[in-house]
Design a protein around this motif. Sequence first.
Motif, short mmCIF file in Angstrom:
data_model
loop_
_atom_site.label_atom_id
_atom_site.label_comp_id
_atom_site.label_asym_id
_atom_site.label_seq_id
_atom_site.Cartn_x
_atom_site.Cartn_y
_atom_site.Cartn_z
N ALA A 41 0.82 -1.22 0.00
CA ALA A 41 0.00 0.00 0.00
C ALA A 41 0.85 1.26 0.00
O ALA A 41 0.33 2.36 -0.13
CB ALA A 41 -0.92 0.00 1.22
N GLY A 42 2.17 1.10 0.15
CA GLY A 42 3.04 2.28 0.21
C GLY A 42 2.93 3.00 1.54
O GLY A 42 2.92 4.24 1.58
N ILE A 43 2.80 2.24 2.62
CA ILE A 43 2.70 2.83 3.96
C ILE A 43 3.97 2.52 4.75
O ILE A 43 4.37 1.36 4.85
CB ILE A 43 1.47 2.29 4.71
N LYS A 44 4.58 3.58 5.26
CA LYS A 44 5.78 3.40 6.09
C LYS A 44 5.37 3.53 7.55
O LYS A 44 4.78 4.53 7.95
CB LYS A 44 6.81 4.48 5.74
N LEU A 45 5.68 2.49 8.32
CA LEU A 45 5.35 2.51 9.74
C LEU A 45 6.43 3.30 10.47
O LEU A 45 7.56 2.83 10.63
CB LEU A 45 5.28 1.07 10.24
N ILE A 75 -0.94 9.36 8.66
CA ILE A 75 -1.98 8.59 9.36
C ILE A 75 -1.58 8.44 10.83
O ILE A 75 -0.51 7.94 11.13
CB ILE A 75 -2.14 7.17 8.75
N LEU A 76 -2.46 8.90 11.69
CA LEU A 76 -2.27 8.69 13.14
C LEU A 76 -3.27 7.63 13.57
O LEU A 76 -4.49 7.83 13.45
CB LEU A 76 -2.52 9.98 13.92
N CYS A 77 -2.78 6.49 14.04
CA CYS A 77 -3.66 5.45 14.58
C CYS A 77 -3.56 5.45 16.09
O CYS A 77 -2.46 5.47 16.64
CB CYS A 77 -3.25 4.06 14.07
N LEU A 78 -4.70 5.40 16.75
CA LEU A 78 -4.70 5.19 18.19
C LEU A 78 -5.43 3.90 18.48
O LEU A 78 -6.52 3.64 17.96
CB LEU A 78 -5.42 6.33 18.95
N GLU A 79 -4.81 3.08 19.33
CA GLU A 79 -5.42 1.84 19.82
C GLU A 79 -5.61 2.01 21.33
O GLU A 79 -4.68 2.39 22.04
CB GLU A 79 -4.49 0.66 19.53
N TYR A 115 -4.92 11.91 8.29
CA TYR A 115 -6.03 11.02 8.68
C TYR A 115 -5.83 10.62 10.13
O TYR A 115 -4.70 10.33 10.55
CB TYR A 115 -6.05 9.73 7.84
N VAL A 116 -6.90 10.61 10.89
CA VAL A 116 -6.85 10.10 12.26
C VAL A 116 -7.75 8.86 12.32
O VAL A 116 -8.93 8.91 11.94
CB VAL A 116 -7.33 11.16 13.28
N VAL A 117 -7.17 7.77 12.76
CA VAL A 117 -7.87 6.48 12.75
C VAL A 117 -7.93 5.92 14.16
O VAL A 117 -6.89 5.76 14.82
CB VAL A 117 -7.15 5.48 11.81
N ALA A 118 -9.13 5.63 14.63
CA ALA A 118 -9.31 4.97 15.92
C ALA A 118 -9.39 3.47 15.66
O ALA A 118 -10.28 3.02 14.93
CB ALA A 118 -10.58 5.46 16.60
N MET A 182 -5.52 0.53 3.42
CA MET A 182 -5.32 0.47 1.96
C MET A 182 -6.23 1.45 1.24
O MET A 182 -5.83 2.09 0.27
CB MET A 182 -5.53 -0.97 1.46
N GLN A 183 -7.47 1.57 1.74
CA GLN A 183 -8.39 2.56 1.16
C GLN A 183 -7.82 3.97 1.28
O GLN A 183 -7.87 4.76 0.35
CB GLN A 183 -9.73 2.52 1.91
N ILE A 184 -7.27 4.25 2.46
CA ILE A 184 -6.67 5.56 2.70
C ILE A 184 -5.49 5.76 1.76
O ILE A 184 -5.36 6.80 1.11
CB ILE A 184 -6.24 5.70 4.18
N ALA A 185 -4.63 4.74 1.69
CA ALA A 185 -3.43 4.86 0.85
C ALA A 185 -3.78 5.05 -0.62
O ALA A 185 -3.07 5.74 -1.35
CB ALA A 185 -2.55 3.63 1.04
N ALA A 186 -4.90 4.48 -1.02
CA ALA A 186 -5.31 4.60 -2.42
C ALA A 186 -6.07 5.90 -2.67
O ALA A 186 -6.53 6.15 -3.78
CB ALA A 186 -6.18 3.40 -2.81
N GLY A 187 -6.23 6.70 -1.62
CA GLY A 187 -6.96 7.97 -1.77
C GLY A 187 -8.45 7.75 -1.95
O GLY A 187 -9.16 8.60 -2.49
#
Length: 339
Positions: A41-45, A75-79, A115-118, A182-187
């Motif tokens: 997806a082209g996402i770097k952690l 992308i900010l993910c909070l768990e 993007y902020v993702v819970a 992946m949806q986010i990465a694909a815009g």
Amino acid sequence: MGESRQGPLNLLWLQSGGCGGCTLSLFCAESPDLITTLEAAGIKLLWHPSLSEACGADLRELLQQIRANEVRLDILCLEGAVVTGPNGTGRFHMLSGTGQSMMECLHTLAQLAHYVVAVGSCAAYGGITAGGGNPSEACGLQYTGTDKSGLLGADFRAGSALPVVNIAGCPTHPNWVTETLMQIAAGQMNEQGIDQVGRPRSYADHLVHHGCPRNEYYEFKASAVKPSDLGCMMEYMGCLGTQAHADCNTRLWNGEGSCLRGGYACINCTAPGFEEPGHAFSETPSIAGIPIGLPTDMPKAWFVALASLSKAATPKRLKENAVSDHIRLTPGSRDRKDS
Ligand code: SF4
Ligand code: SF4
């Protein structure tokens, strides 16, 4: 975002008031696995508490670089829930070595993120962490239960103009997370892609009831009355699968499982406030024998009429198997006398 961006999408994953179960679940992603999915997806952690080798000092430096706009936060993910106690200070969860609470840190980072993702119902709505007396004063990033009174509030929009994307679930199915990323990465993540409580519609447009192996029992209201019975668990055992927005019985867990397939009622863990049903999870409250929580889209009168008709027509096979822990009567055949 998407095609026009330069380089990979930077993802930062933080944890606060939760059990870490959504991360453990995410590690079960397969076909493809998590790392392959992120690469594809082209996402770097940038950092993840369980996956990164980087230590506290490295993380503090990274956070500083993000605040200084030297590192882009896509992308900010909070768990886990946001811990706001005691008395709204957030000091129950300090970010080690910073003198700052995680609550403050999240508030700052959310303003910088595209993007902020819970991830999980705790981060989305408060979840289990906010249950009972809620001693840690836990809330979600944007919601507290069904109210938009979480840390960031009703009007919050990330840089993408989207509210918090709530991948609700307790825990989340690994593919709910990877698919959303992946949806986010694909815009392709937009306002139409999330439902009225912020959940990605890719899984929240379904009901857990869809594909449940107990559907035949449901049709004839042949119900389980005790744990391990094969029958439908809606009437007595607390199953909320007809109301729960998720695809657990069509997108199976670890390729083969779901709560229902494991013998447990669906407790609607993707819904805000699921942690406080007001009764035991394994019981169905009813009035005059009619379950209080009826299937989504079904008027009560219809349900009552259909249920009594179904019960009158229940085949002996289903009636007996419903209250057994194994198949006692097999399907008959028109050619056989036992049908
Ligand atoms: S056990 Fe629950 S999900 Fe399965 S058929 Fe019954 S109501 Fe639907
Ligand atoms: S079956 Fe229900 S309780 Fe189980 S994971 Fe799915 S939505 Fe949550």
